[in-house]
Motif scaffolding. Structure first.
Motif, PDB file in Angstrom:
ATOM      1  N   ILE A  60      27.560  65.347  48.276  1.00  0.00           N
ATOM      2  CA  ILE A  60      29.092  66.000  48.470  1.00  0.00           C
ATOM      3  C   ILE A  60      30.005  64.828  48.216  1.00  0.00           C
ATOM      4  N   ASP A  61      31.119  65.280  47.473  1.00  0.00           N
ATOM      5  CA  ASP A  61      32.196  64.308  46.948  1.00  0.00           C
ATOM      6  C   ASP A  61      33.144  64.418  48.319  1.00  0.00           C
ATOM      7  N   ALA A  62      33.313  63.446  48.801  1.00  0.00           N
ATOM      8  CA  ALA A  62      34.293  63.452  50.179  1.00  0.00           C
ATOM      9  C   ALA A  62      35.686  63.435  49.931  1.00  0.00           C
ATOM     10  N   GLY A  63      35.988  62.965  48.601  1.00  0.00           N
ATOM     11  CA  GLY A  63      37.471  62.985  48.047  1.00  0.00           C
ATOM     12  C   GLY A  63      38.222  64.278  48.476  1.00  0.00           C
ATOM     13  N   ASN A  64      39.481  64.403  49.161  1.00  0.00           N
ATOM     14  CA  ASN A  64      40.239  65.197  49.347  1.00  0.00           C
ATOM     15  C   ASN A  64      39.582  66.506  50.314  1.00  0.00           C
ATOM     16  N   LYS A  65      38.657  66.022  51.131  1.00  0.00           N
ATOM     17  CA  LYS A  65      37.829  66.990  52.180  1.00  0.00           C
ATOM     18  C   LYS A  65      38.198  66.613  53.221  1.00  0.00           C
TER      19      LYS A  65
END
Length: 83
Positions: A60-65
């Protein structure tokens, strides 16, 4: 569910722990999910490739989440629709 959270995402790690998820950074454990900021992290440098599950480790890409987005992805093992 065993979750690896990359360094620098301490706030997210704490929020997940508070919600009852098993979160750690141990290099010699198997992980169901890996959460990191893809733009800031070299996945090869994490040196945890041998720790991914053969049936699929979710990255999971945590960027902007926010935590709600991350929890949705973890619970459904999928990103929400773009449309």
């Amino acid at each position: 569910m065993n979750i690896y959270v990359c360094d620098g995402l301490d706030n997210l790690k704490n929020q997940l722990s508070e919600r009852g998820y098993k979160v750690n950074n141990v290099k010699d454990a198997y992980y169901d999910a890996i959460i990191c900021n893809i733009k800031d992290t070299n996945l090869n440098a994490l040196n945890i490739v041998s720790n991914v599950r053969m049936d699929g480790t979710l990255i999971i890409d945590a960027g902007n989440k926010d935590i709600a987005d991350i929890e949705y992805i973890l619970n459904n093992r999928a990103y929400s629709s773009l449309l």
